[in-house]
Design an enzyme around this catalytic site. Structure first.
Site, PDB file in Angstrom:
ATOM      1  CE  LYS A  63      -0.366 -26.319 -13.227  1.00  0.00           C
ATOM      2  NZ  LYS A  63       0.374 -25.180 -12.665  1.00  0.00           N
ATOM      3  CE  LYS A 117      -4.774 -21.491  -4.158  1.00  0.00           C
ATOM      4  NZ  LYS A 117      -3.907 -22.337  -4.864  1.00  0.00           N
ATOM      5  CB  THR A 164      18.968 -26.474 -10.080  1.00  0.00           C
ATOM      6  OG1 THR A 164      18.343 -27.760 -10.128  1.00  0.00           O
ATOM      7  CG2 THR A 164      19.931 -26.313 -11.229  1.00  0.00           C
ATOM      8  CG  LEU A 221      14.850 -19.850  -4.919  1.00  0.00           C
ATOM      9  CD1 LEU A 221      16.289 -19.331  -4.917  1.00  0.00           C
ATOM     10  CD2 LEU A 221      13.953 -18.914  -4.092  1.00  0.00           C
ATOM     11  CB  ALA A 222      10.138 -22.749  -9.856  1.00  0.00           C
ATOM     12  CG  HIS A 229     -32.515 -49.282   2.476  1.00  0.00           C
ATOM     13  ND1 HIS A 229     -31.428 -49.876   3.048  1.00  0.00           N
ATOM     14  CD2 HIS A 229     -32.471 -49.609   1.156  1.00  0.00           C
ATOM     15  CE1 HIS A 229     -30.736 -50.522   2.124  1.00  0.00           C
ATOM     16  NE2 HIS A 229     -31.355 -50.381   0.959  1.00  0.00           N
ATOM     17  CD  GLN A 283       7.247 -31.222  -9.770  1.00  0.00           C
ATOM     18  OE1 GLN A 283       8.456 -31.101  -9.966  1.00  0.00           O
ATOM     19  NE2 GLN A 283       6.532 -32.167 -10.318  1.00  0.00           N
ATOM     20  N   GLY A 287       8.238 -19.379  -5.862  1.00  0.00           N
ATOM     21  CA  GLY A 287       9.186 -19.139  -4.770  1.00  0.00           C
ATOM     22  C   GLY A 287      10.025 -17.904  -5.010  1.00  0.00           C
ATOM     23  CG  HIS A 303      -9.456 -19.658  -3.837  1.00  0.00           C
ATOM     24  ND1 HIS A 303      -8.735 -19.973  -4.977  1.00  0.00           N
ATOM     25  CD2 HIS A 303      -9.592 -18.314  -3.855  1.00  0.00           C
ATOM     26  CE1 HIS A 303      -8.457 -18.873  -5.636  1.00  0.00           C
ATOM     27  NE2 HIS A 303      -8.958 -17.845  -4.975  1.00  0.00           N
ATOM     28  CG  ASN A 304      -7.406 -23.450  -6.411  1.00  0.00           C
ATOM     29  OD1 ASN A 304      -7.360 -22.366  -5.856  1.00  0.00           O
ATOM     30  ND2 ASN A 304      -6.329 -24.036  -6.894  1.00  0.00           N
ATOM     31  CB  SER A 339      -5.099 -17.775  -4.390  1.00  0.00           C
ATOM     32  OG  SER A 339      -5.674 -17.537  -5.658  1.00  0.00           O
ATOM     33  CD  GLU A 341      -8.874 -20.326  -9.943  1.00  0.00           C
ATOM     34  OE1 GLU A 341      -8.407 -19.991  -8.837  1.00  0.00           O
ATOM     35  OE2 GLU A 341      -8.177 -20.866 -10.834  1.00  0.00           O
TER      36      GLU A 341
HETATM   37  P1  NDP Z   1       7.026 -25.947  -9.723  1.00  0.00           P
HETATM   38  O1  NDP Z   1       5.779 -26.565  -9.185  1.00  0.00           O
HETATM   39  O2  NDP Z   1       7.235 -25.953 -11.185  1.00  0.00           O
HETATM   40  O3  NDP Z   1       8.267 -26.658  -9.005  1.00  0.00           O
HETATM   41  C1  NDP Z   1       9.597 -26.350  -9.374  1.00  0.00           C
HETATM   42  C2  NDP Z   1      10.451 -26.144  -8.154  1.00  0.00           C
HETATM   43  O4  NDP Z   1      10.448 -27.348  -7.343  1.00  0.00           O
HETATM   44  C3  NDP Z   1      11.895 -25.869  -8.536  1.00  0.00           C
HETATM   45  O5  NDP Z   1      12.418 -24.974  -7.609  1.00  0.00           O
HETATM   46  C4  NDP Z   1      12.518 -27.265  -8.399  1.00  0.00           C
HETATM   47  O6  NDP Z   1      13.893 -27.234  -8.196  1.00  0.00           O
HETATM   48  C5  NDP Z   1      11.814 -27.738  -7.160  1.00  0.00           C
HETATM   49  N1  NDP Z   1      11.879 -29.183  -7.005  1.00  0.00           N
HETATM   50  C6  NDP Z   1      11.233 -30.124  -7.739  1.00  0.00           C
HETATM   51  N2  NDP Z   1      11.531 -31.359  -7.268  1.00  0.00           N
HETATM   52  C7  NDP Z   1      12.376 -31.184  -6.223  1.00  0.00           C
HETATM   53  C8  NDP Z   1      13.028 -32.078  -5.328  1.00  0.00           C
HETATM   54  N3  NDP Z   1      12.842 -33.388  -5.409  1.00  0.00           N
HETATM   55  N4  NDP Z   1      13.847 -31.563  -4.389  1.00  0.00           N
HETATM   56  C9  NDP Z   1      14.030 -30.220  -4.292  1.00  0.00           C
HETATM   57  N5  NDP Z   1      13.436 -29.324  -5.102  1.00  0.00           N
HETATM   58  C10 NDP Z   1      12.620 -29.804  -6.055  1.00  0.00           C
HETATM   59  O7  NDP Z   1       7.171 -24.439  -9.176  1.00  0.00           O
HETATM   60  P2  NDP Z   1       6.104 -23.250  -9.083  1.00  0.00           P
HETATM   61  O8  NDP Z   1       6.893 -22.083  -8.636  1.00  0.00           O
HETATM   62  O9  NDP Z   1       5.235 -23.128 -10.275  1.00  0.00           O
HETATM   63  O10 NDP Z   1       5.140 -23.716  -7.887  1.00  0.00           O
HETATM   64  C11 NDP Z   1       5.634 -23.996  -6.595  1.00  0.00           C
HETATM   65  C12 NDP Z   1       4.479 -24.499  -5.754  1.00  0.00           C
HETATM   66  O11 NDP Z   1       3.502 -23.471  -5.676  1.00  0.00           O
HETATM   67  C13 NDP Z   1       3.765 -25.720  -6.326  1.00  0.00           C
HETATM   68  O12 NDP Z   1       3.333 -26.533  -5.287  1.00  0.00           O
HETATM   69  C14 NDP Z   1       2.581 -25.137  -7.039  1.00  0.00           C
HETATM   70  O13 NDP Z   1       1.506 -26.037  -7.151  1.00  0.00           O
HETATM   71  C15 NDP Z   1       2.235 -23.980  -6.122  1.00  0.00           C
HETATM   72  N6  NDP Z   1       1.506 -22.883  -6.724  1.00  0.00           N
HETATM   73  C16 NDP Z   1       1.782 -22.476  -7.977  1.00  0.00           C
HETATM   74  C17 NDP Z   1       1.073 -21.431  -8.548  1.00  0.00           C
HETATM   75  C18 NDP Z   1       1.417 -20.950  -9.909  1.00  0.00           C
HETATM   76  O14 NDP Z   1       0.687 -20.060 -10.388  1.00  0.00           O
HETATM   77  N7  NDP Z   1       2.448 -21.466 -10.535  1.00  0.00           N
HETATM   78  C19 NDP Z   1      -0.005 -20.742  -7.809  1.00  0.00           C
HETATM   79  C20 NDP Z   1      -0.140 -21.181  -6.468  1.00  0.00           C
HETATM   80  C21 NDP Z   1       0.574 -22.233  -5.968  1.00  0.00           C
HETATM   81  P3  NDP Z   1      14.905 -27.276  -9.458  1.00  0.00           P
HETATM   82  O15 NDP Z   1      15.057 -25.875  -9.911  1.00  0.00           O
HETATM   83  O16 NDP Z   1      16.153 -27.838  -8.865  1.00  0.00           O
HETATM   84  O17 NDP Z   1      14.298 -28.176 -10.477  1.00  0.00           O
END
Ligand code: NDP
Length: 492
Positions: free
Chosen positions: A276, A198, A50, A26-27, A468, A91, A30, A201-202, A144, A205
């Site tokens: 990236k 995807k 977390t 849920l960063a 060749h 991640q 998510g 696509h990038n 995306s 981009e």
């Molecule tokens: P991040 O890539 O920064 O990842 C952080 C998240 O991953 C947190 O929820 C973290 O949990 C969790 N995490 C990391 N390691 C583990 C582990 N070992 N076990 C369980 N959970 C773990 O988050 P984003 O939201 O930026 O991106 C998520 C995905 O989406 C990535 O793959 C990224 O490449 C992709 N993406 C991102 C875009 C963007 O604009 N940011 C666009 C399109 C795709 P905790 O809180 O516990 O640390």
């Protein structure tokens, strides 16, 4: 980090399954995806390693829909309707594998696991095959649109089995961006097809951004336009064929002042572009496929060059630039030339990207419909643009189109722009302004249209130093010349 599951599992054991879909991770992405799902009427179970992130989501946005907070993957599995669908938004790389291993322990055959992260499609193919052995559908989904798209409607590129898409498709389509009522989401093809598309696509981009940056550099260096004036020019371009999200944000960046002073923001940003990895992956895979994505490759290399600060500093001292200033008689005409060159180069970069998708689709037997890819890129994603409608039309009219460049609309557009394109590349060379994107795409255009290429000479050299062999224009078979003897030819 290990999970503390006992207490929460106990509390949920007695509950009936109620959530339609689960999201773990849920960063930024998510969290916004979970909110988008909830806002569209889905009951969303949420989990994060977390707990604080889960609590924050519920505290700040719990009223936007129906969320079911959970504190372990086991609990997440327990509250989902069967077959369960779980979106993993953690991640990319090793963390994704870790979470998939943990999920496999709590899910059952028939359940669906979605990886919405930026995974490499080769990893997706491996994960799909591993989870398939356990009867779990693994769906790699390219998403995306960044943070904003995840919340309000991204472009979604799902791979995986058609069977999984039957369950997952309607959910993803409900949260995707819509253009003319059509969701920017389609089943791209099996296993890693979604993440492959995807990735390309990038790559596109990267090329699009590089070409825009070259246009900016030329107009600024050669015509001496200010960022504010350039913002106006890009705003104007956004009204025509070039209308796109990237042109729109270019105008916005150029019009913005430094919050710490009065200078244009673009003048205080360090000129070293970061990446990236998806652009680099595109080029690496294109090399394996023999797919000449020169526009994308030059964009990736231009970012790499920009980051070589020490080399650039040393070269600045020693390497001479043009000795004569370039004079432009009619600035407005030159602005028009750059606009046409940008459009022509952009067509080439997209044509190269679509060719690469076709090459990947053939190698992996994905049967990707290129028209549908253009359709789902029209909204939600970073390269969303008016002209993707033209690409959609081109592939709908002729699915086996050998190249976008030979579709009548694009052939005409590029041919009409070629005089401007050539002027722009010559002015850039004379002025010492690097335009690797413009030059490489123009060279591709000329390479494609030439009657005879110097590849004939290369074949001659290859036969001379390495036997060749070569083929002839006037006879079947392969031949070798006795270069060190009497220079007679024999069939190889
Ligand atoms: P991040 O890539 O920064 O990842 C952080 C998240 O991953 C947190 O929820 C973290 O949990 C969790 N995490 C990391 N390691 C583990 C582990 N070992 N076990 C369980 N959970 C773990 O988050 P984003 O939201 O930026 O991106 C998520 C995905 O989406 C990535 O793959 C990224 O490449 C992709 N993406 C991102 C875009 C963007 O604009 N940011 C666009 C399109 C795709 P905790 O809180 O516990 O640390």
């Amino acid at each position: 980090m290990t999970e503390t599951t006992t207490e929460s599992t106990e509390t949920t054991k007695t509950q009936a399954p109620l959530a339609d879909i689960g999201v773990t991770g849920l960063a930024t992405m998510g969290r916004n995806l979970a909110r988008n799902l909830a806002r569209n009427g889905h009951v969303v179970a949420v989990h994060n390693r977390t707990q604080a992130r889960t609590d924050a989501l519920i505290a700040e946005h719990g009223s936007e829909g129906t969320f079911v907070p959970t504190s372990s993957l086991r609990e997440l599995a327990a509250v989902l309707k069967r077959p369960r669908t779980v979106i993993v938004m953690v991640q990319a790389g090793a963390p994704t594998d870790e979470v998939l291993d943990q999920l496999a322990e709590v899910l059952e055959p028939g359940d669906i696991v979605v990886d919405g992260g930026n995974a490499h499609f080769i990893d997706t193919r491996r994960r799909e095959s591993t989870l398939r052995e356990r009867g779990i559908h693994f769906v790699g989904v390219g998403i995306s649109g960044g943070e904003e798209g995840a919340l309000n409607g991204p472009s979604i590129m799902p791979g995986g089995t058609p069977e999984a898409y039957q369950t997952l498709g309607p959910i993803l389509e409900s949260i995707a961006a819509k253009v003319d009522g059509t969701p920017c989401c389609t089943h791209v093809g099996p296993d890693g097809a979604g993440h492959f598309v995807k990735m390309v696509h990038n790559g596109i981009e990267y090329a699009d951004m590089q070409l825009i940056a070259e246009s900016y550099d030329l107009l600024r260096t050669v015509l001496g336009k200010t960022p504010a004036e350039l913002a106006e020019i890009f705003r104007g371009w956004n009204e025509g064929d070039l209308e796109s999200f990237l042109i729109e944000i270019t105008a916005e960046v150029l019009a913005t002042k430094d919050p710490r002073g009065d200078q244009p923001l673009v003048d205080v940003i360090l000129d070293q572009a970061e990446q990236k990895g998806t652009g680099r992956w595109t080029v690496q895979i294109a090399l394996d496929l023999g797919s000449p994505v020169s526009g994308i490759a030059e964009a990736v290399f231009a970012r790499s060059l920009s980051a070589h600060a020490a080399q650039r500093a040393a070269a600045r001292e020693l390497l001479a630039g043009p000795t004569e200033a370039v004079s432009i008689d009619d600035p407005d005409t030159f602005v028009g030339d750059v606009r046409r060159a940008l459009y022509a180069s952009k067509v080439v970069a997209y044509a190269q990207g679509f060719d690469m998708i076709r090459a990947g689709s053939q190698l992996y037997d994905w049967n990707i419909d290129l028209g549908k890819i253009a359709t789902i890129w029209r909204g939600g994603c970073i390269i969303r643009a008016r002209f993707l409608d033209r690409i959609r039309e081109a592939y709908e009219k002729r699915p086996d189109l050998p190249s976008l460049m030979v579709d009548p609309y694009f052939a005409k557009a590029v041919s009409e722009g070629q005089a401007s394109w050539r002027r722009v590349v010559s002015v850039a060379a004379a002025a010492g302004v690097p335009v690797p994107g413009f030059s490489a795409t123009l060279a591709f255009y000329d390479g494609l249209r030439r009657d005879r290429l110097p590849a004939a000479l290369i074949q001659g050299m290859r036969d001379l130093f390495g036997a060749h062999t070569y083929r002839r224009i006037d006879a079947d078979g392969t031949f070798h010349l006795d270069w060190s003897g009497d220079r007679s030819e024999r069939e190889a």
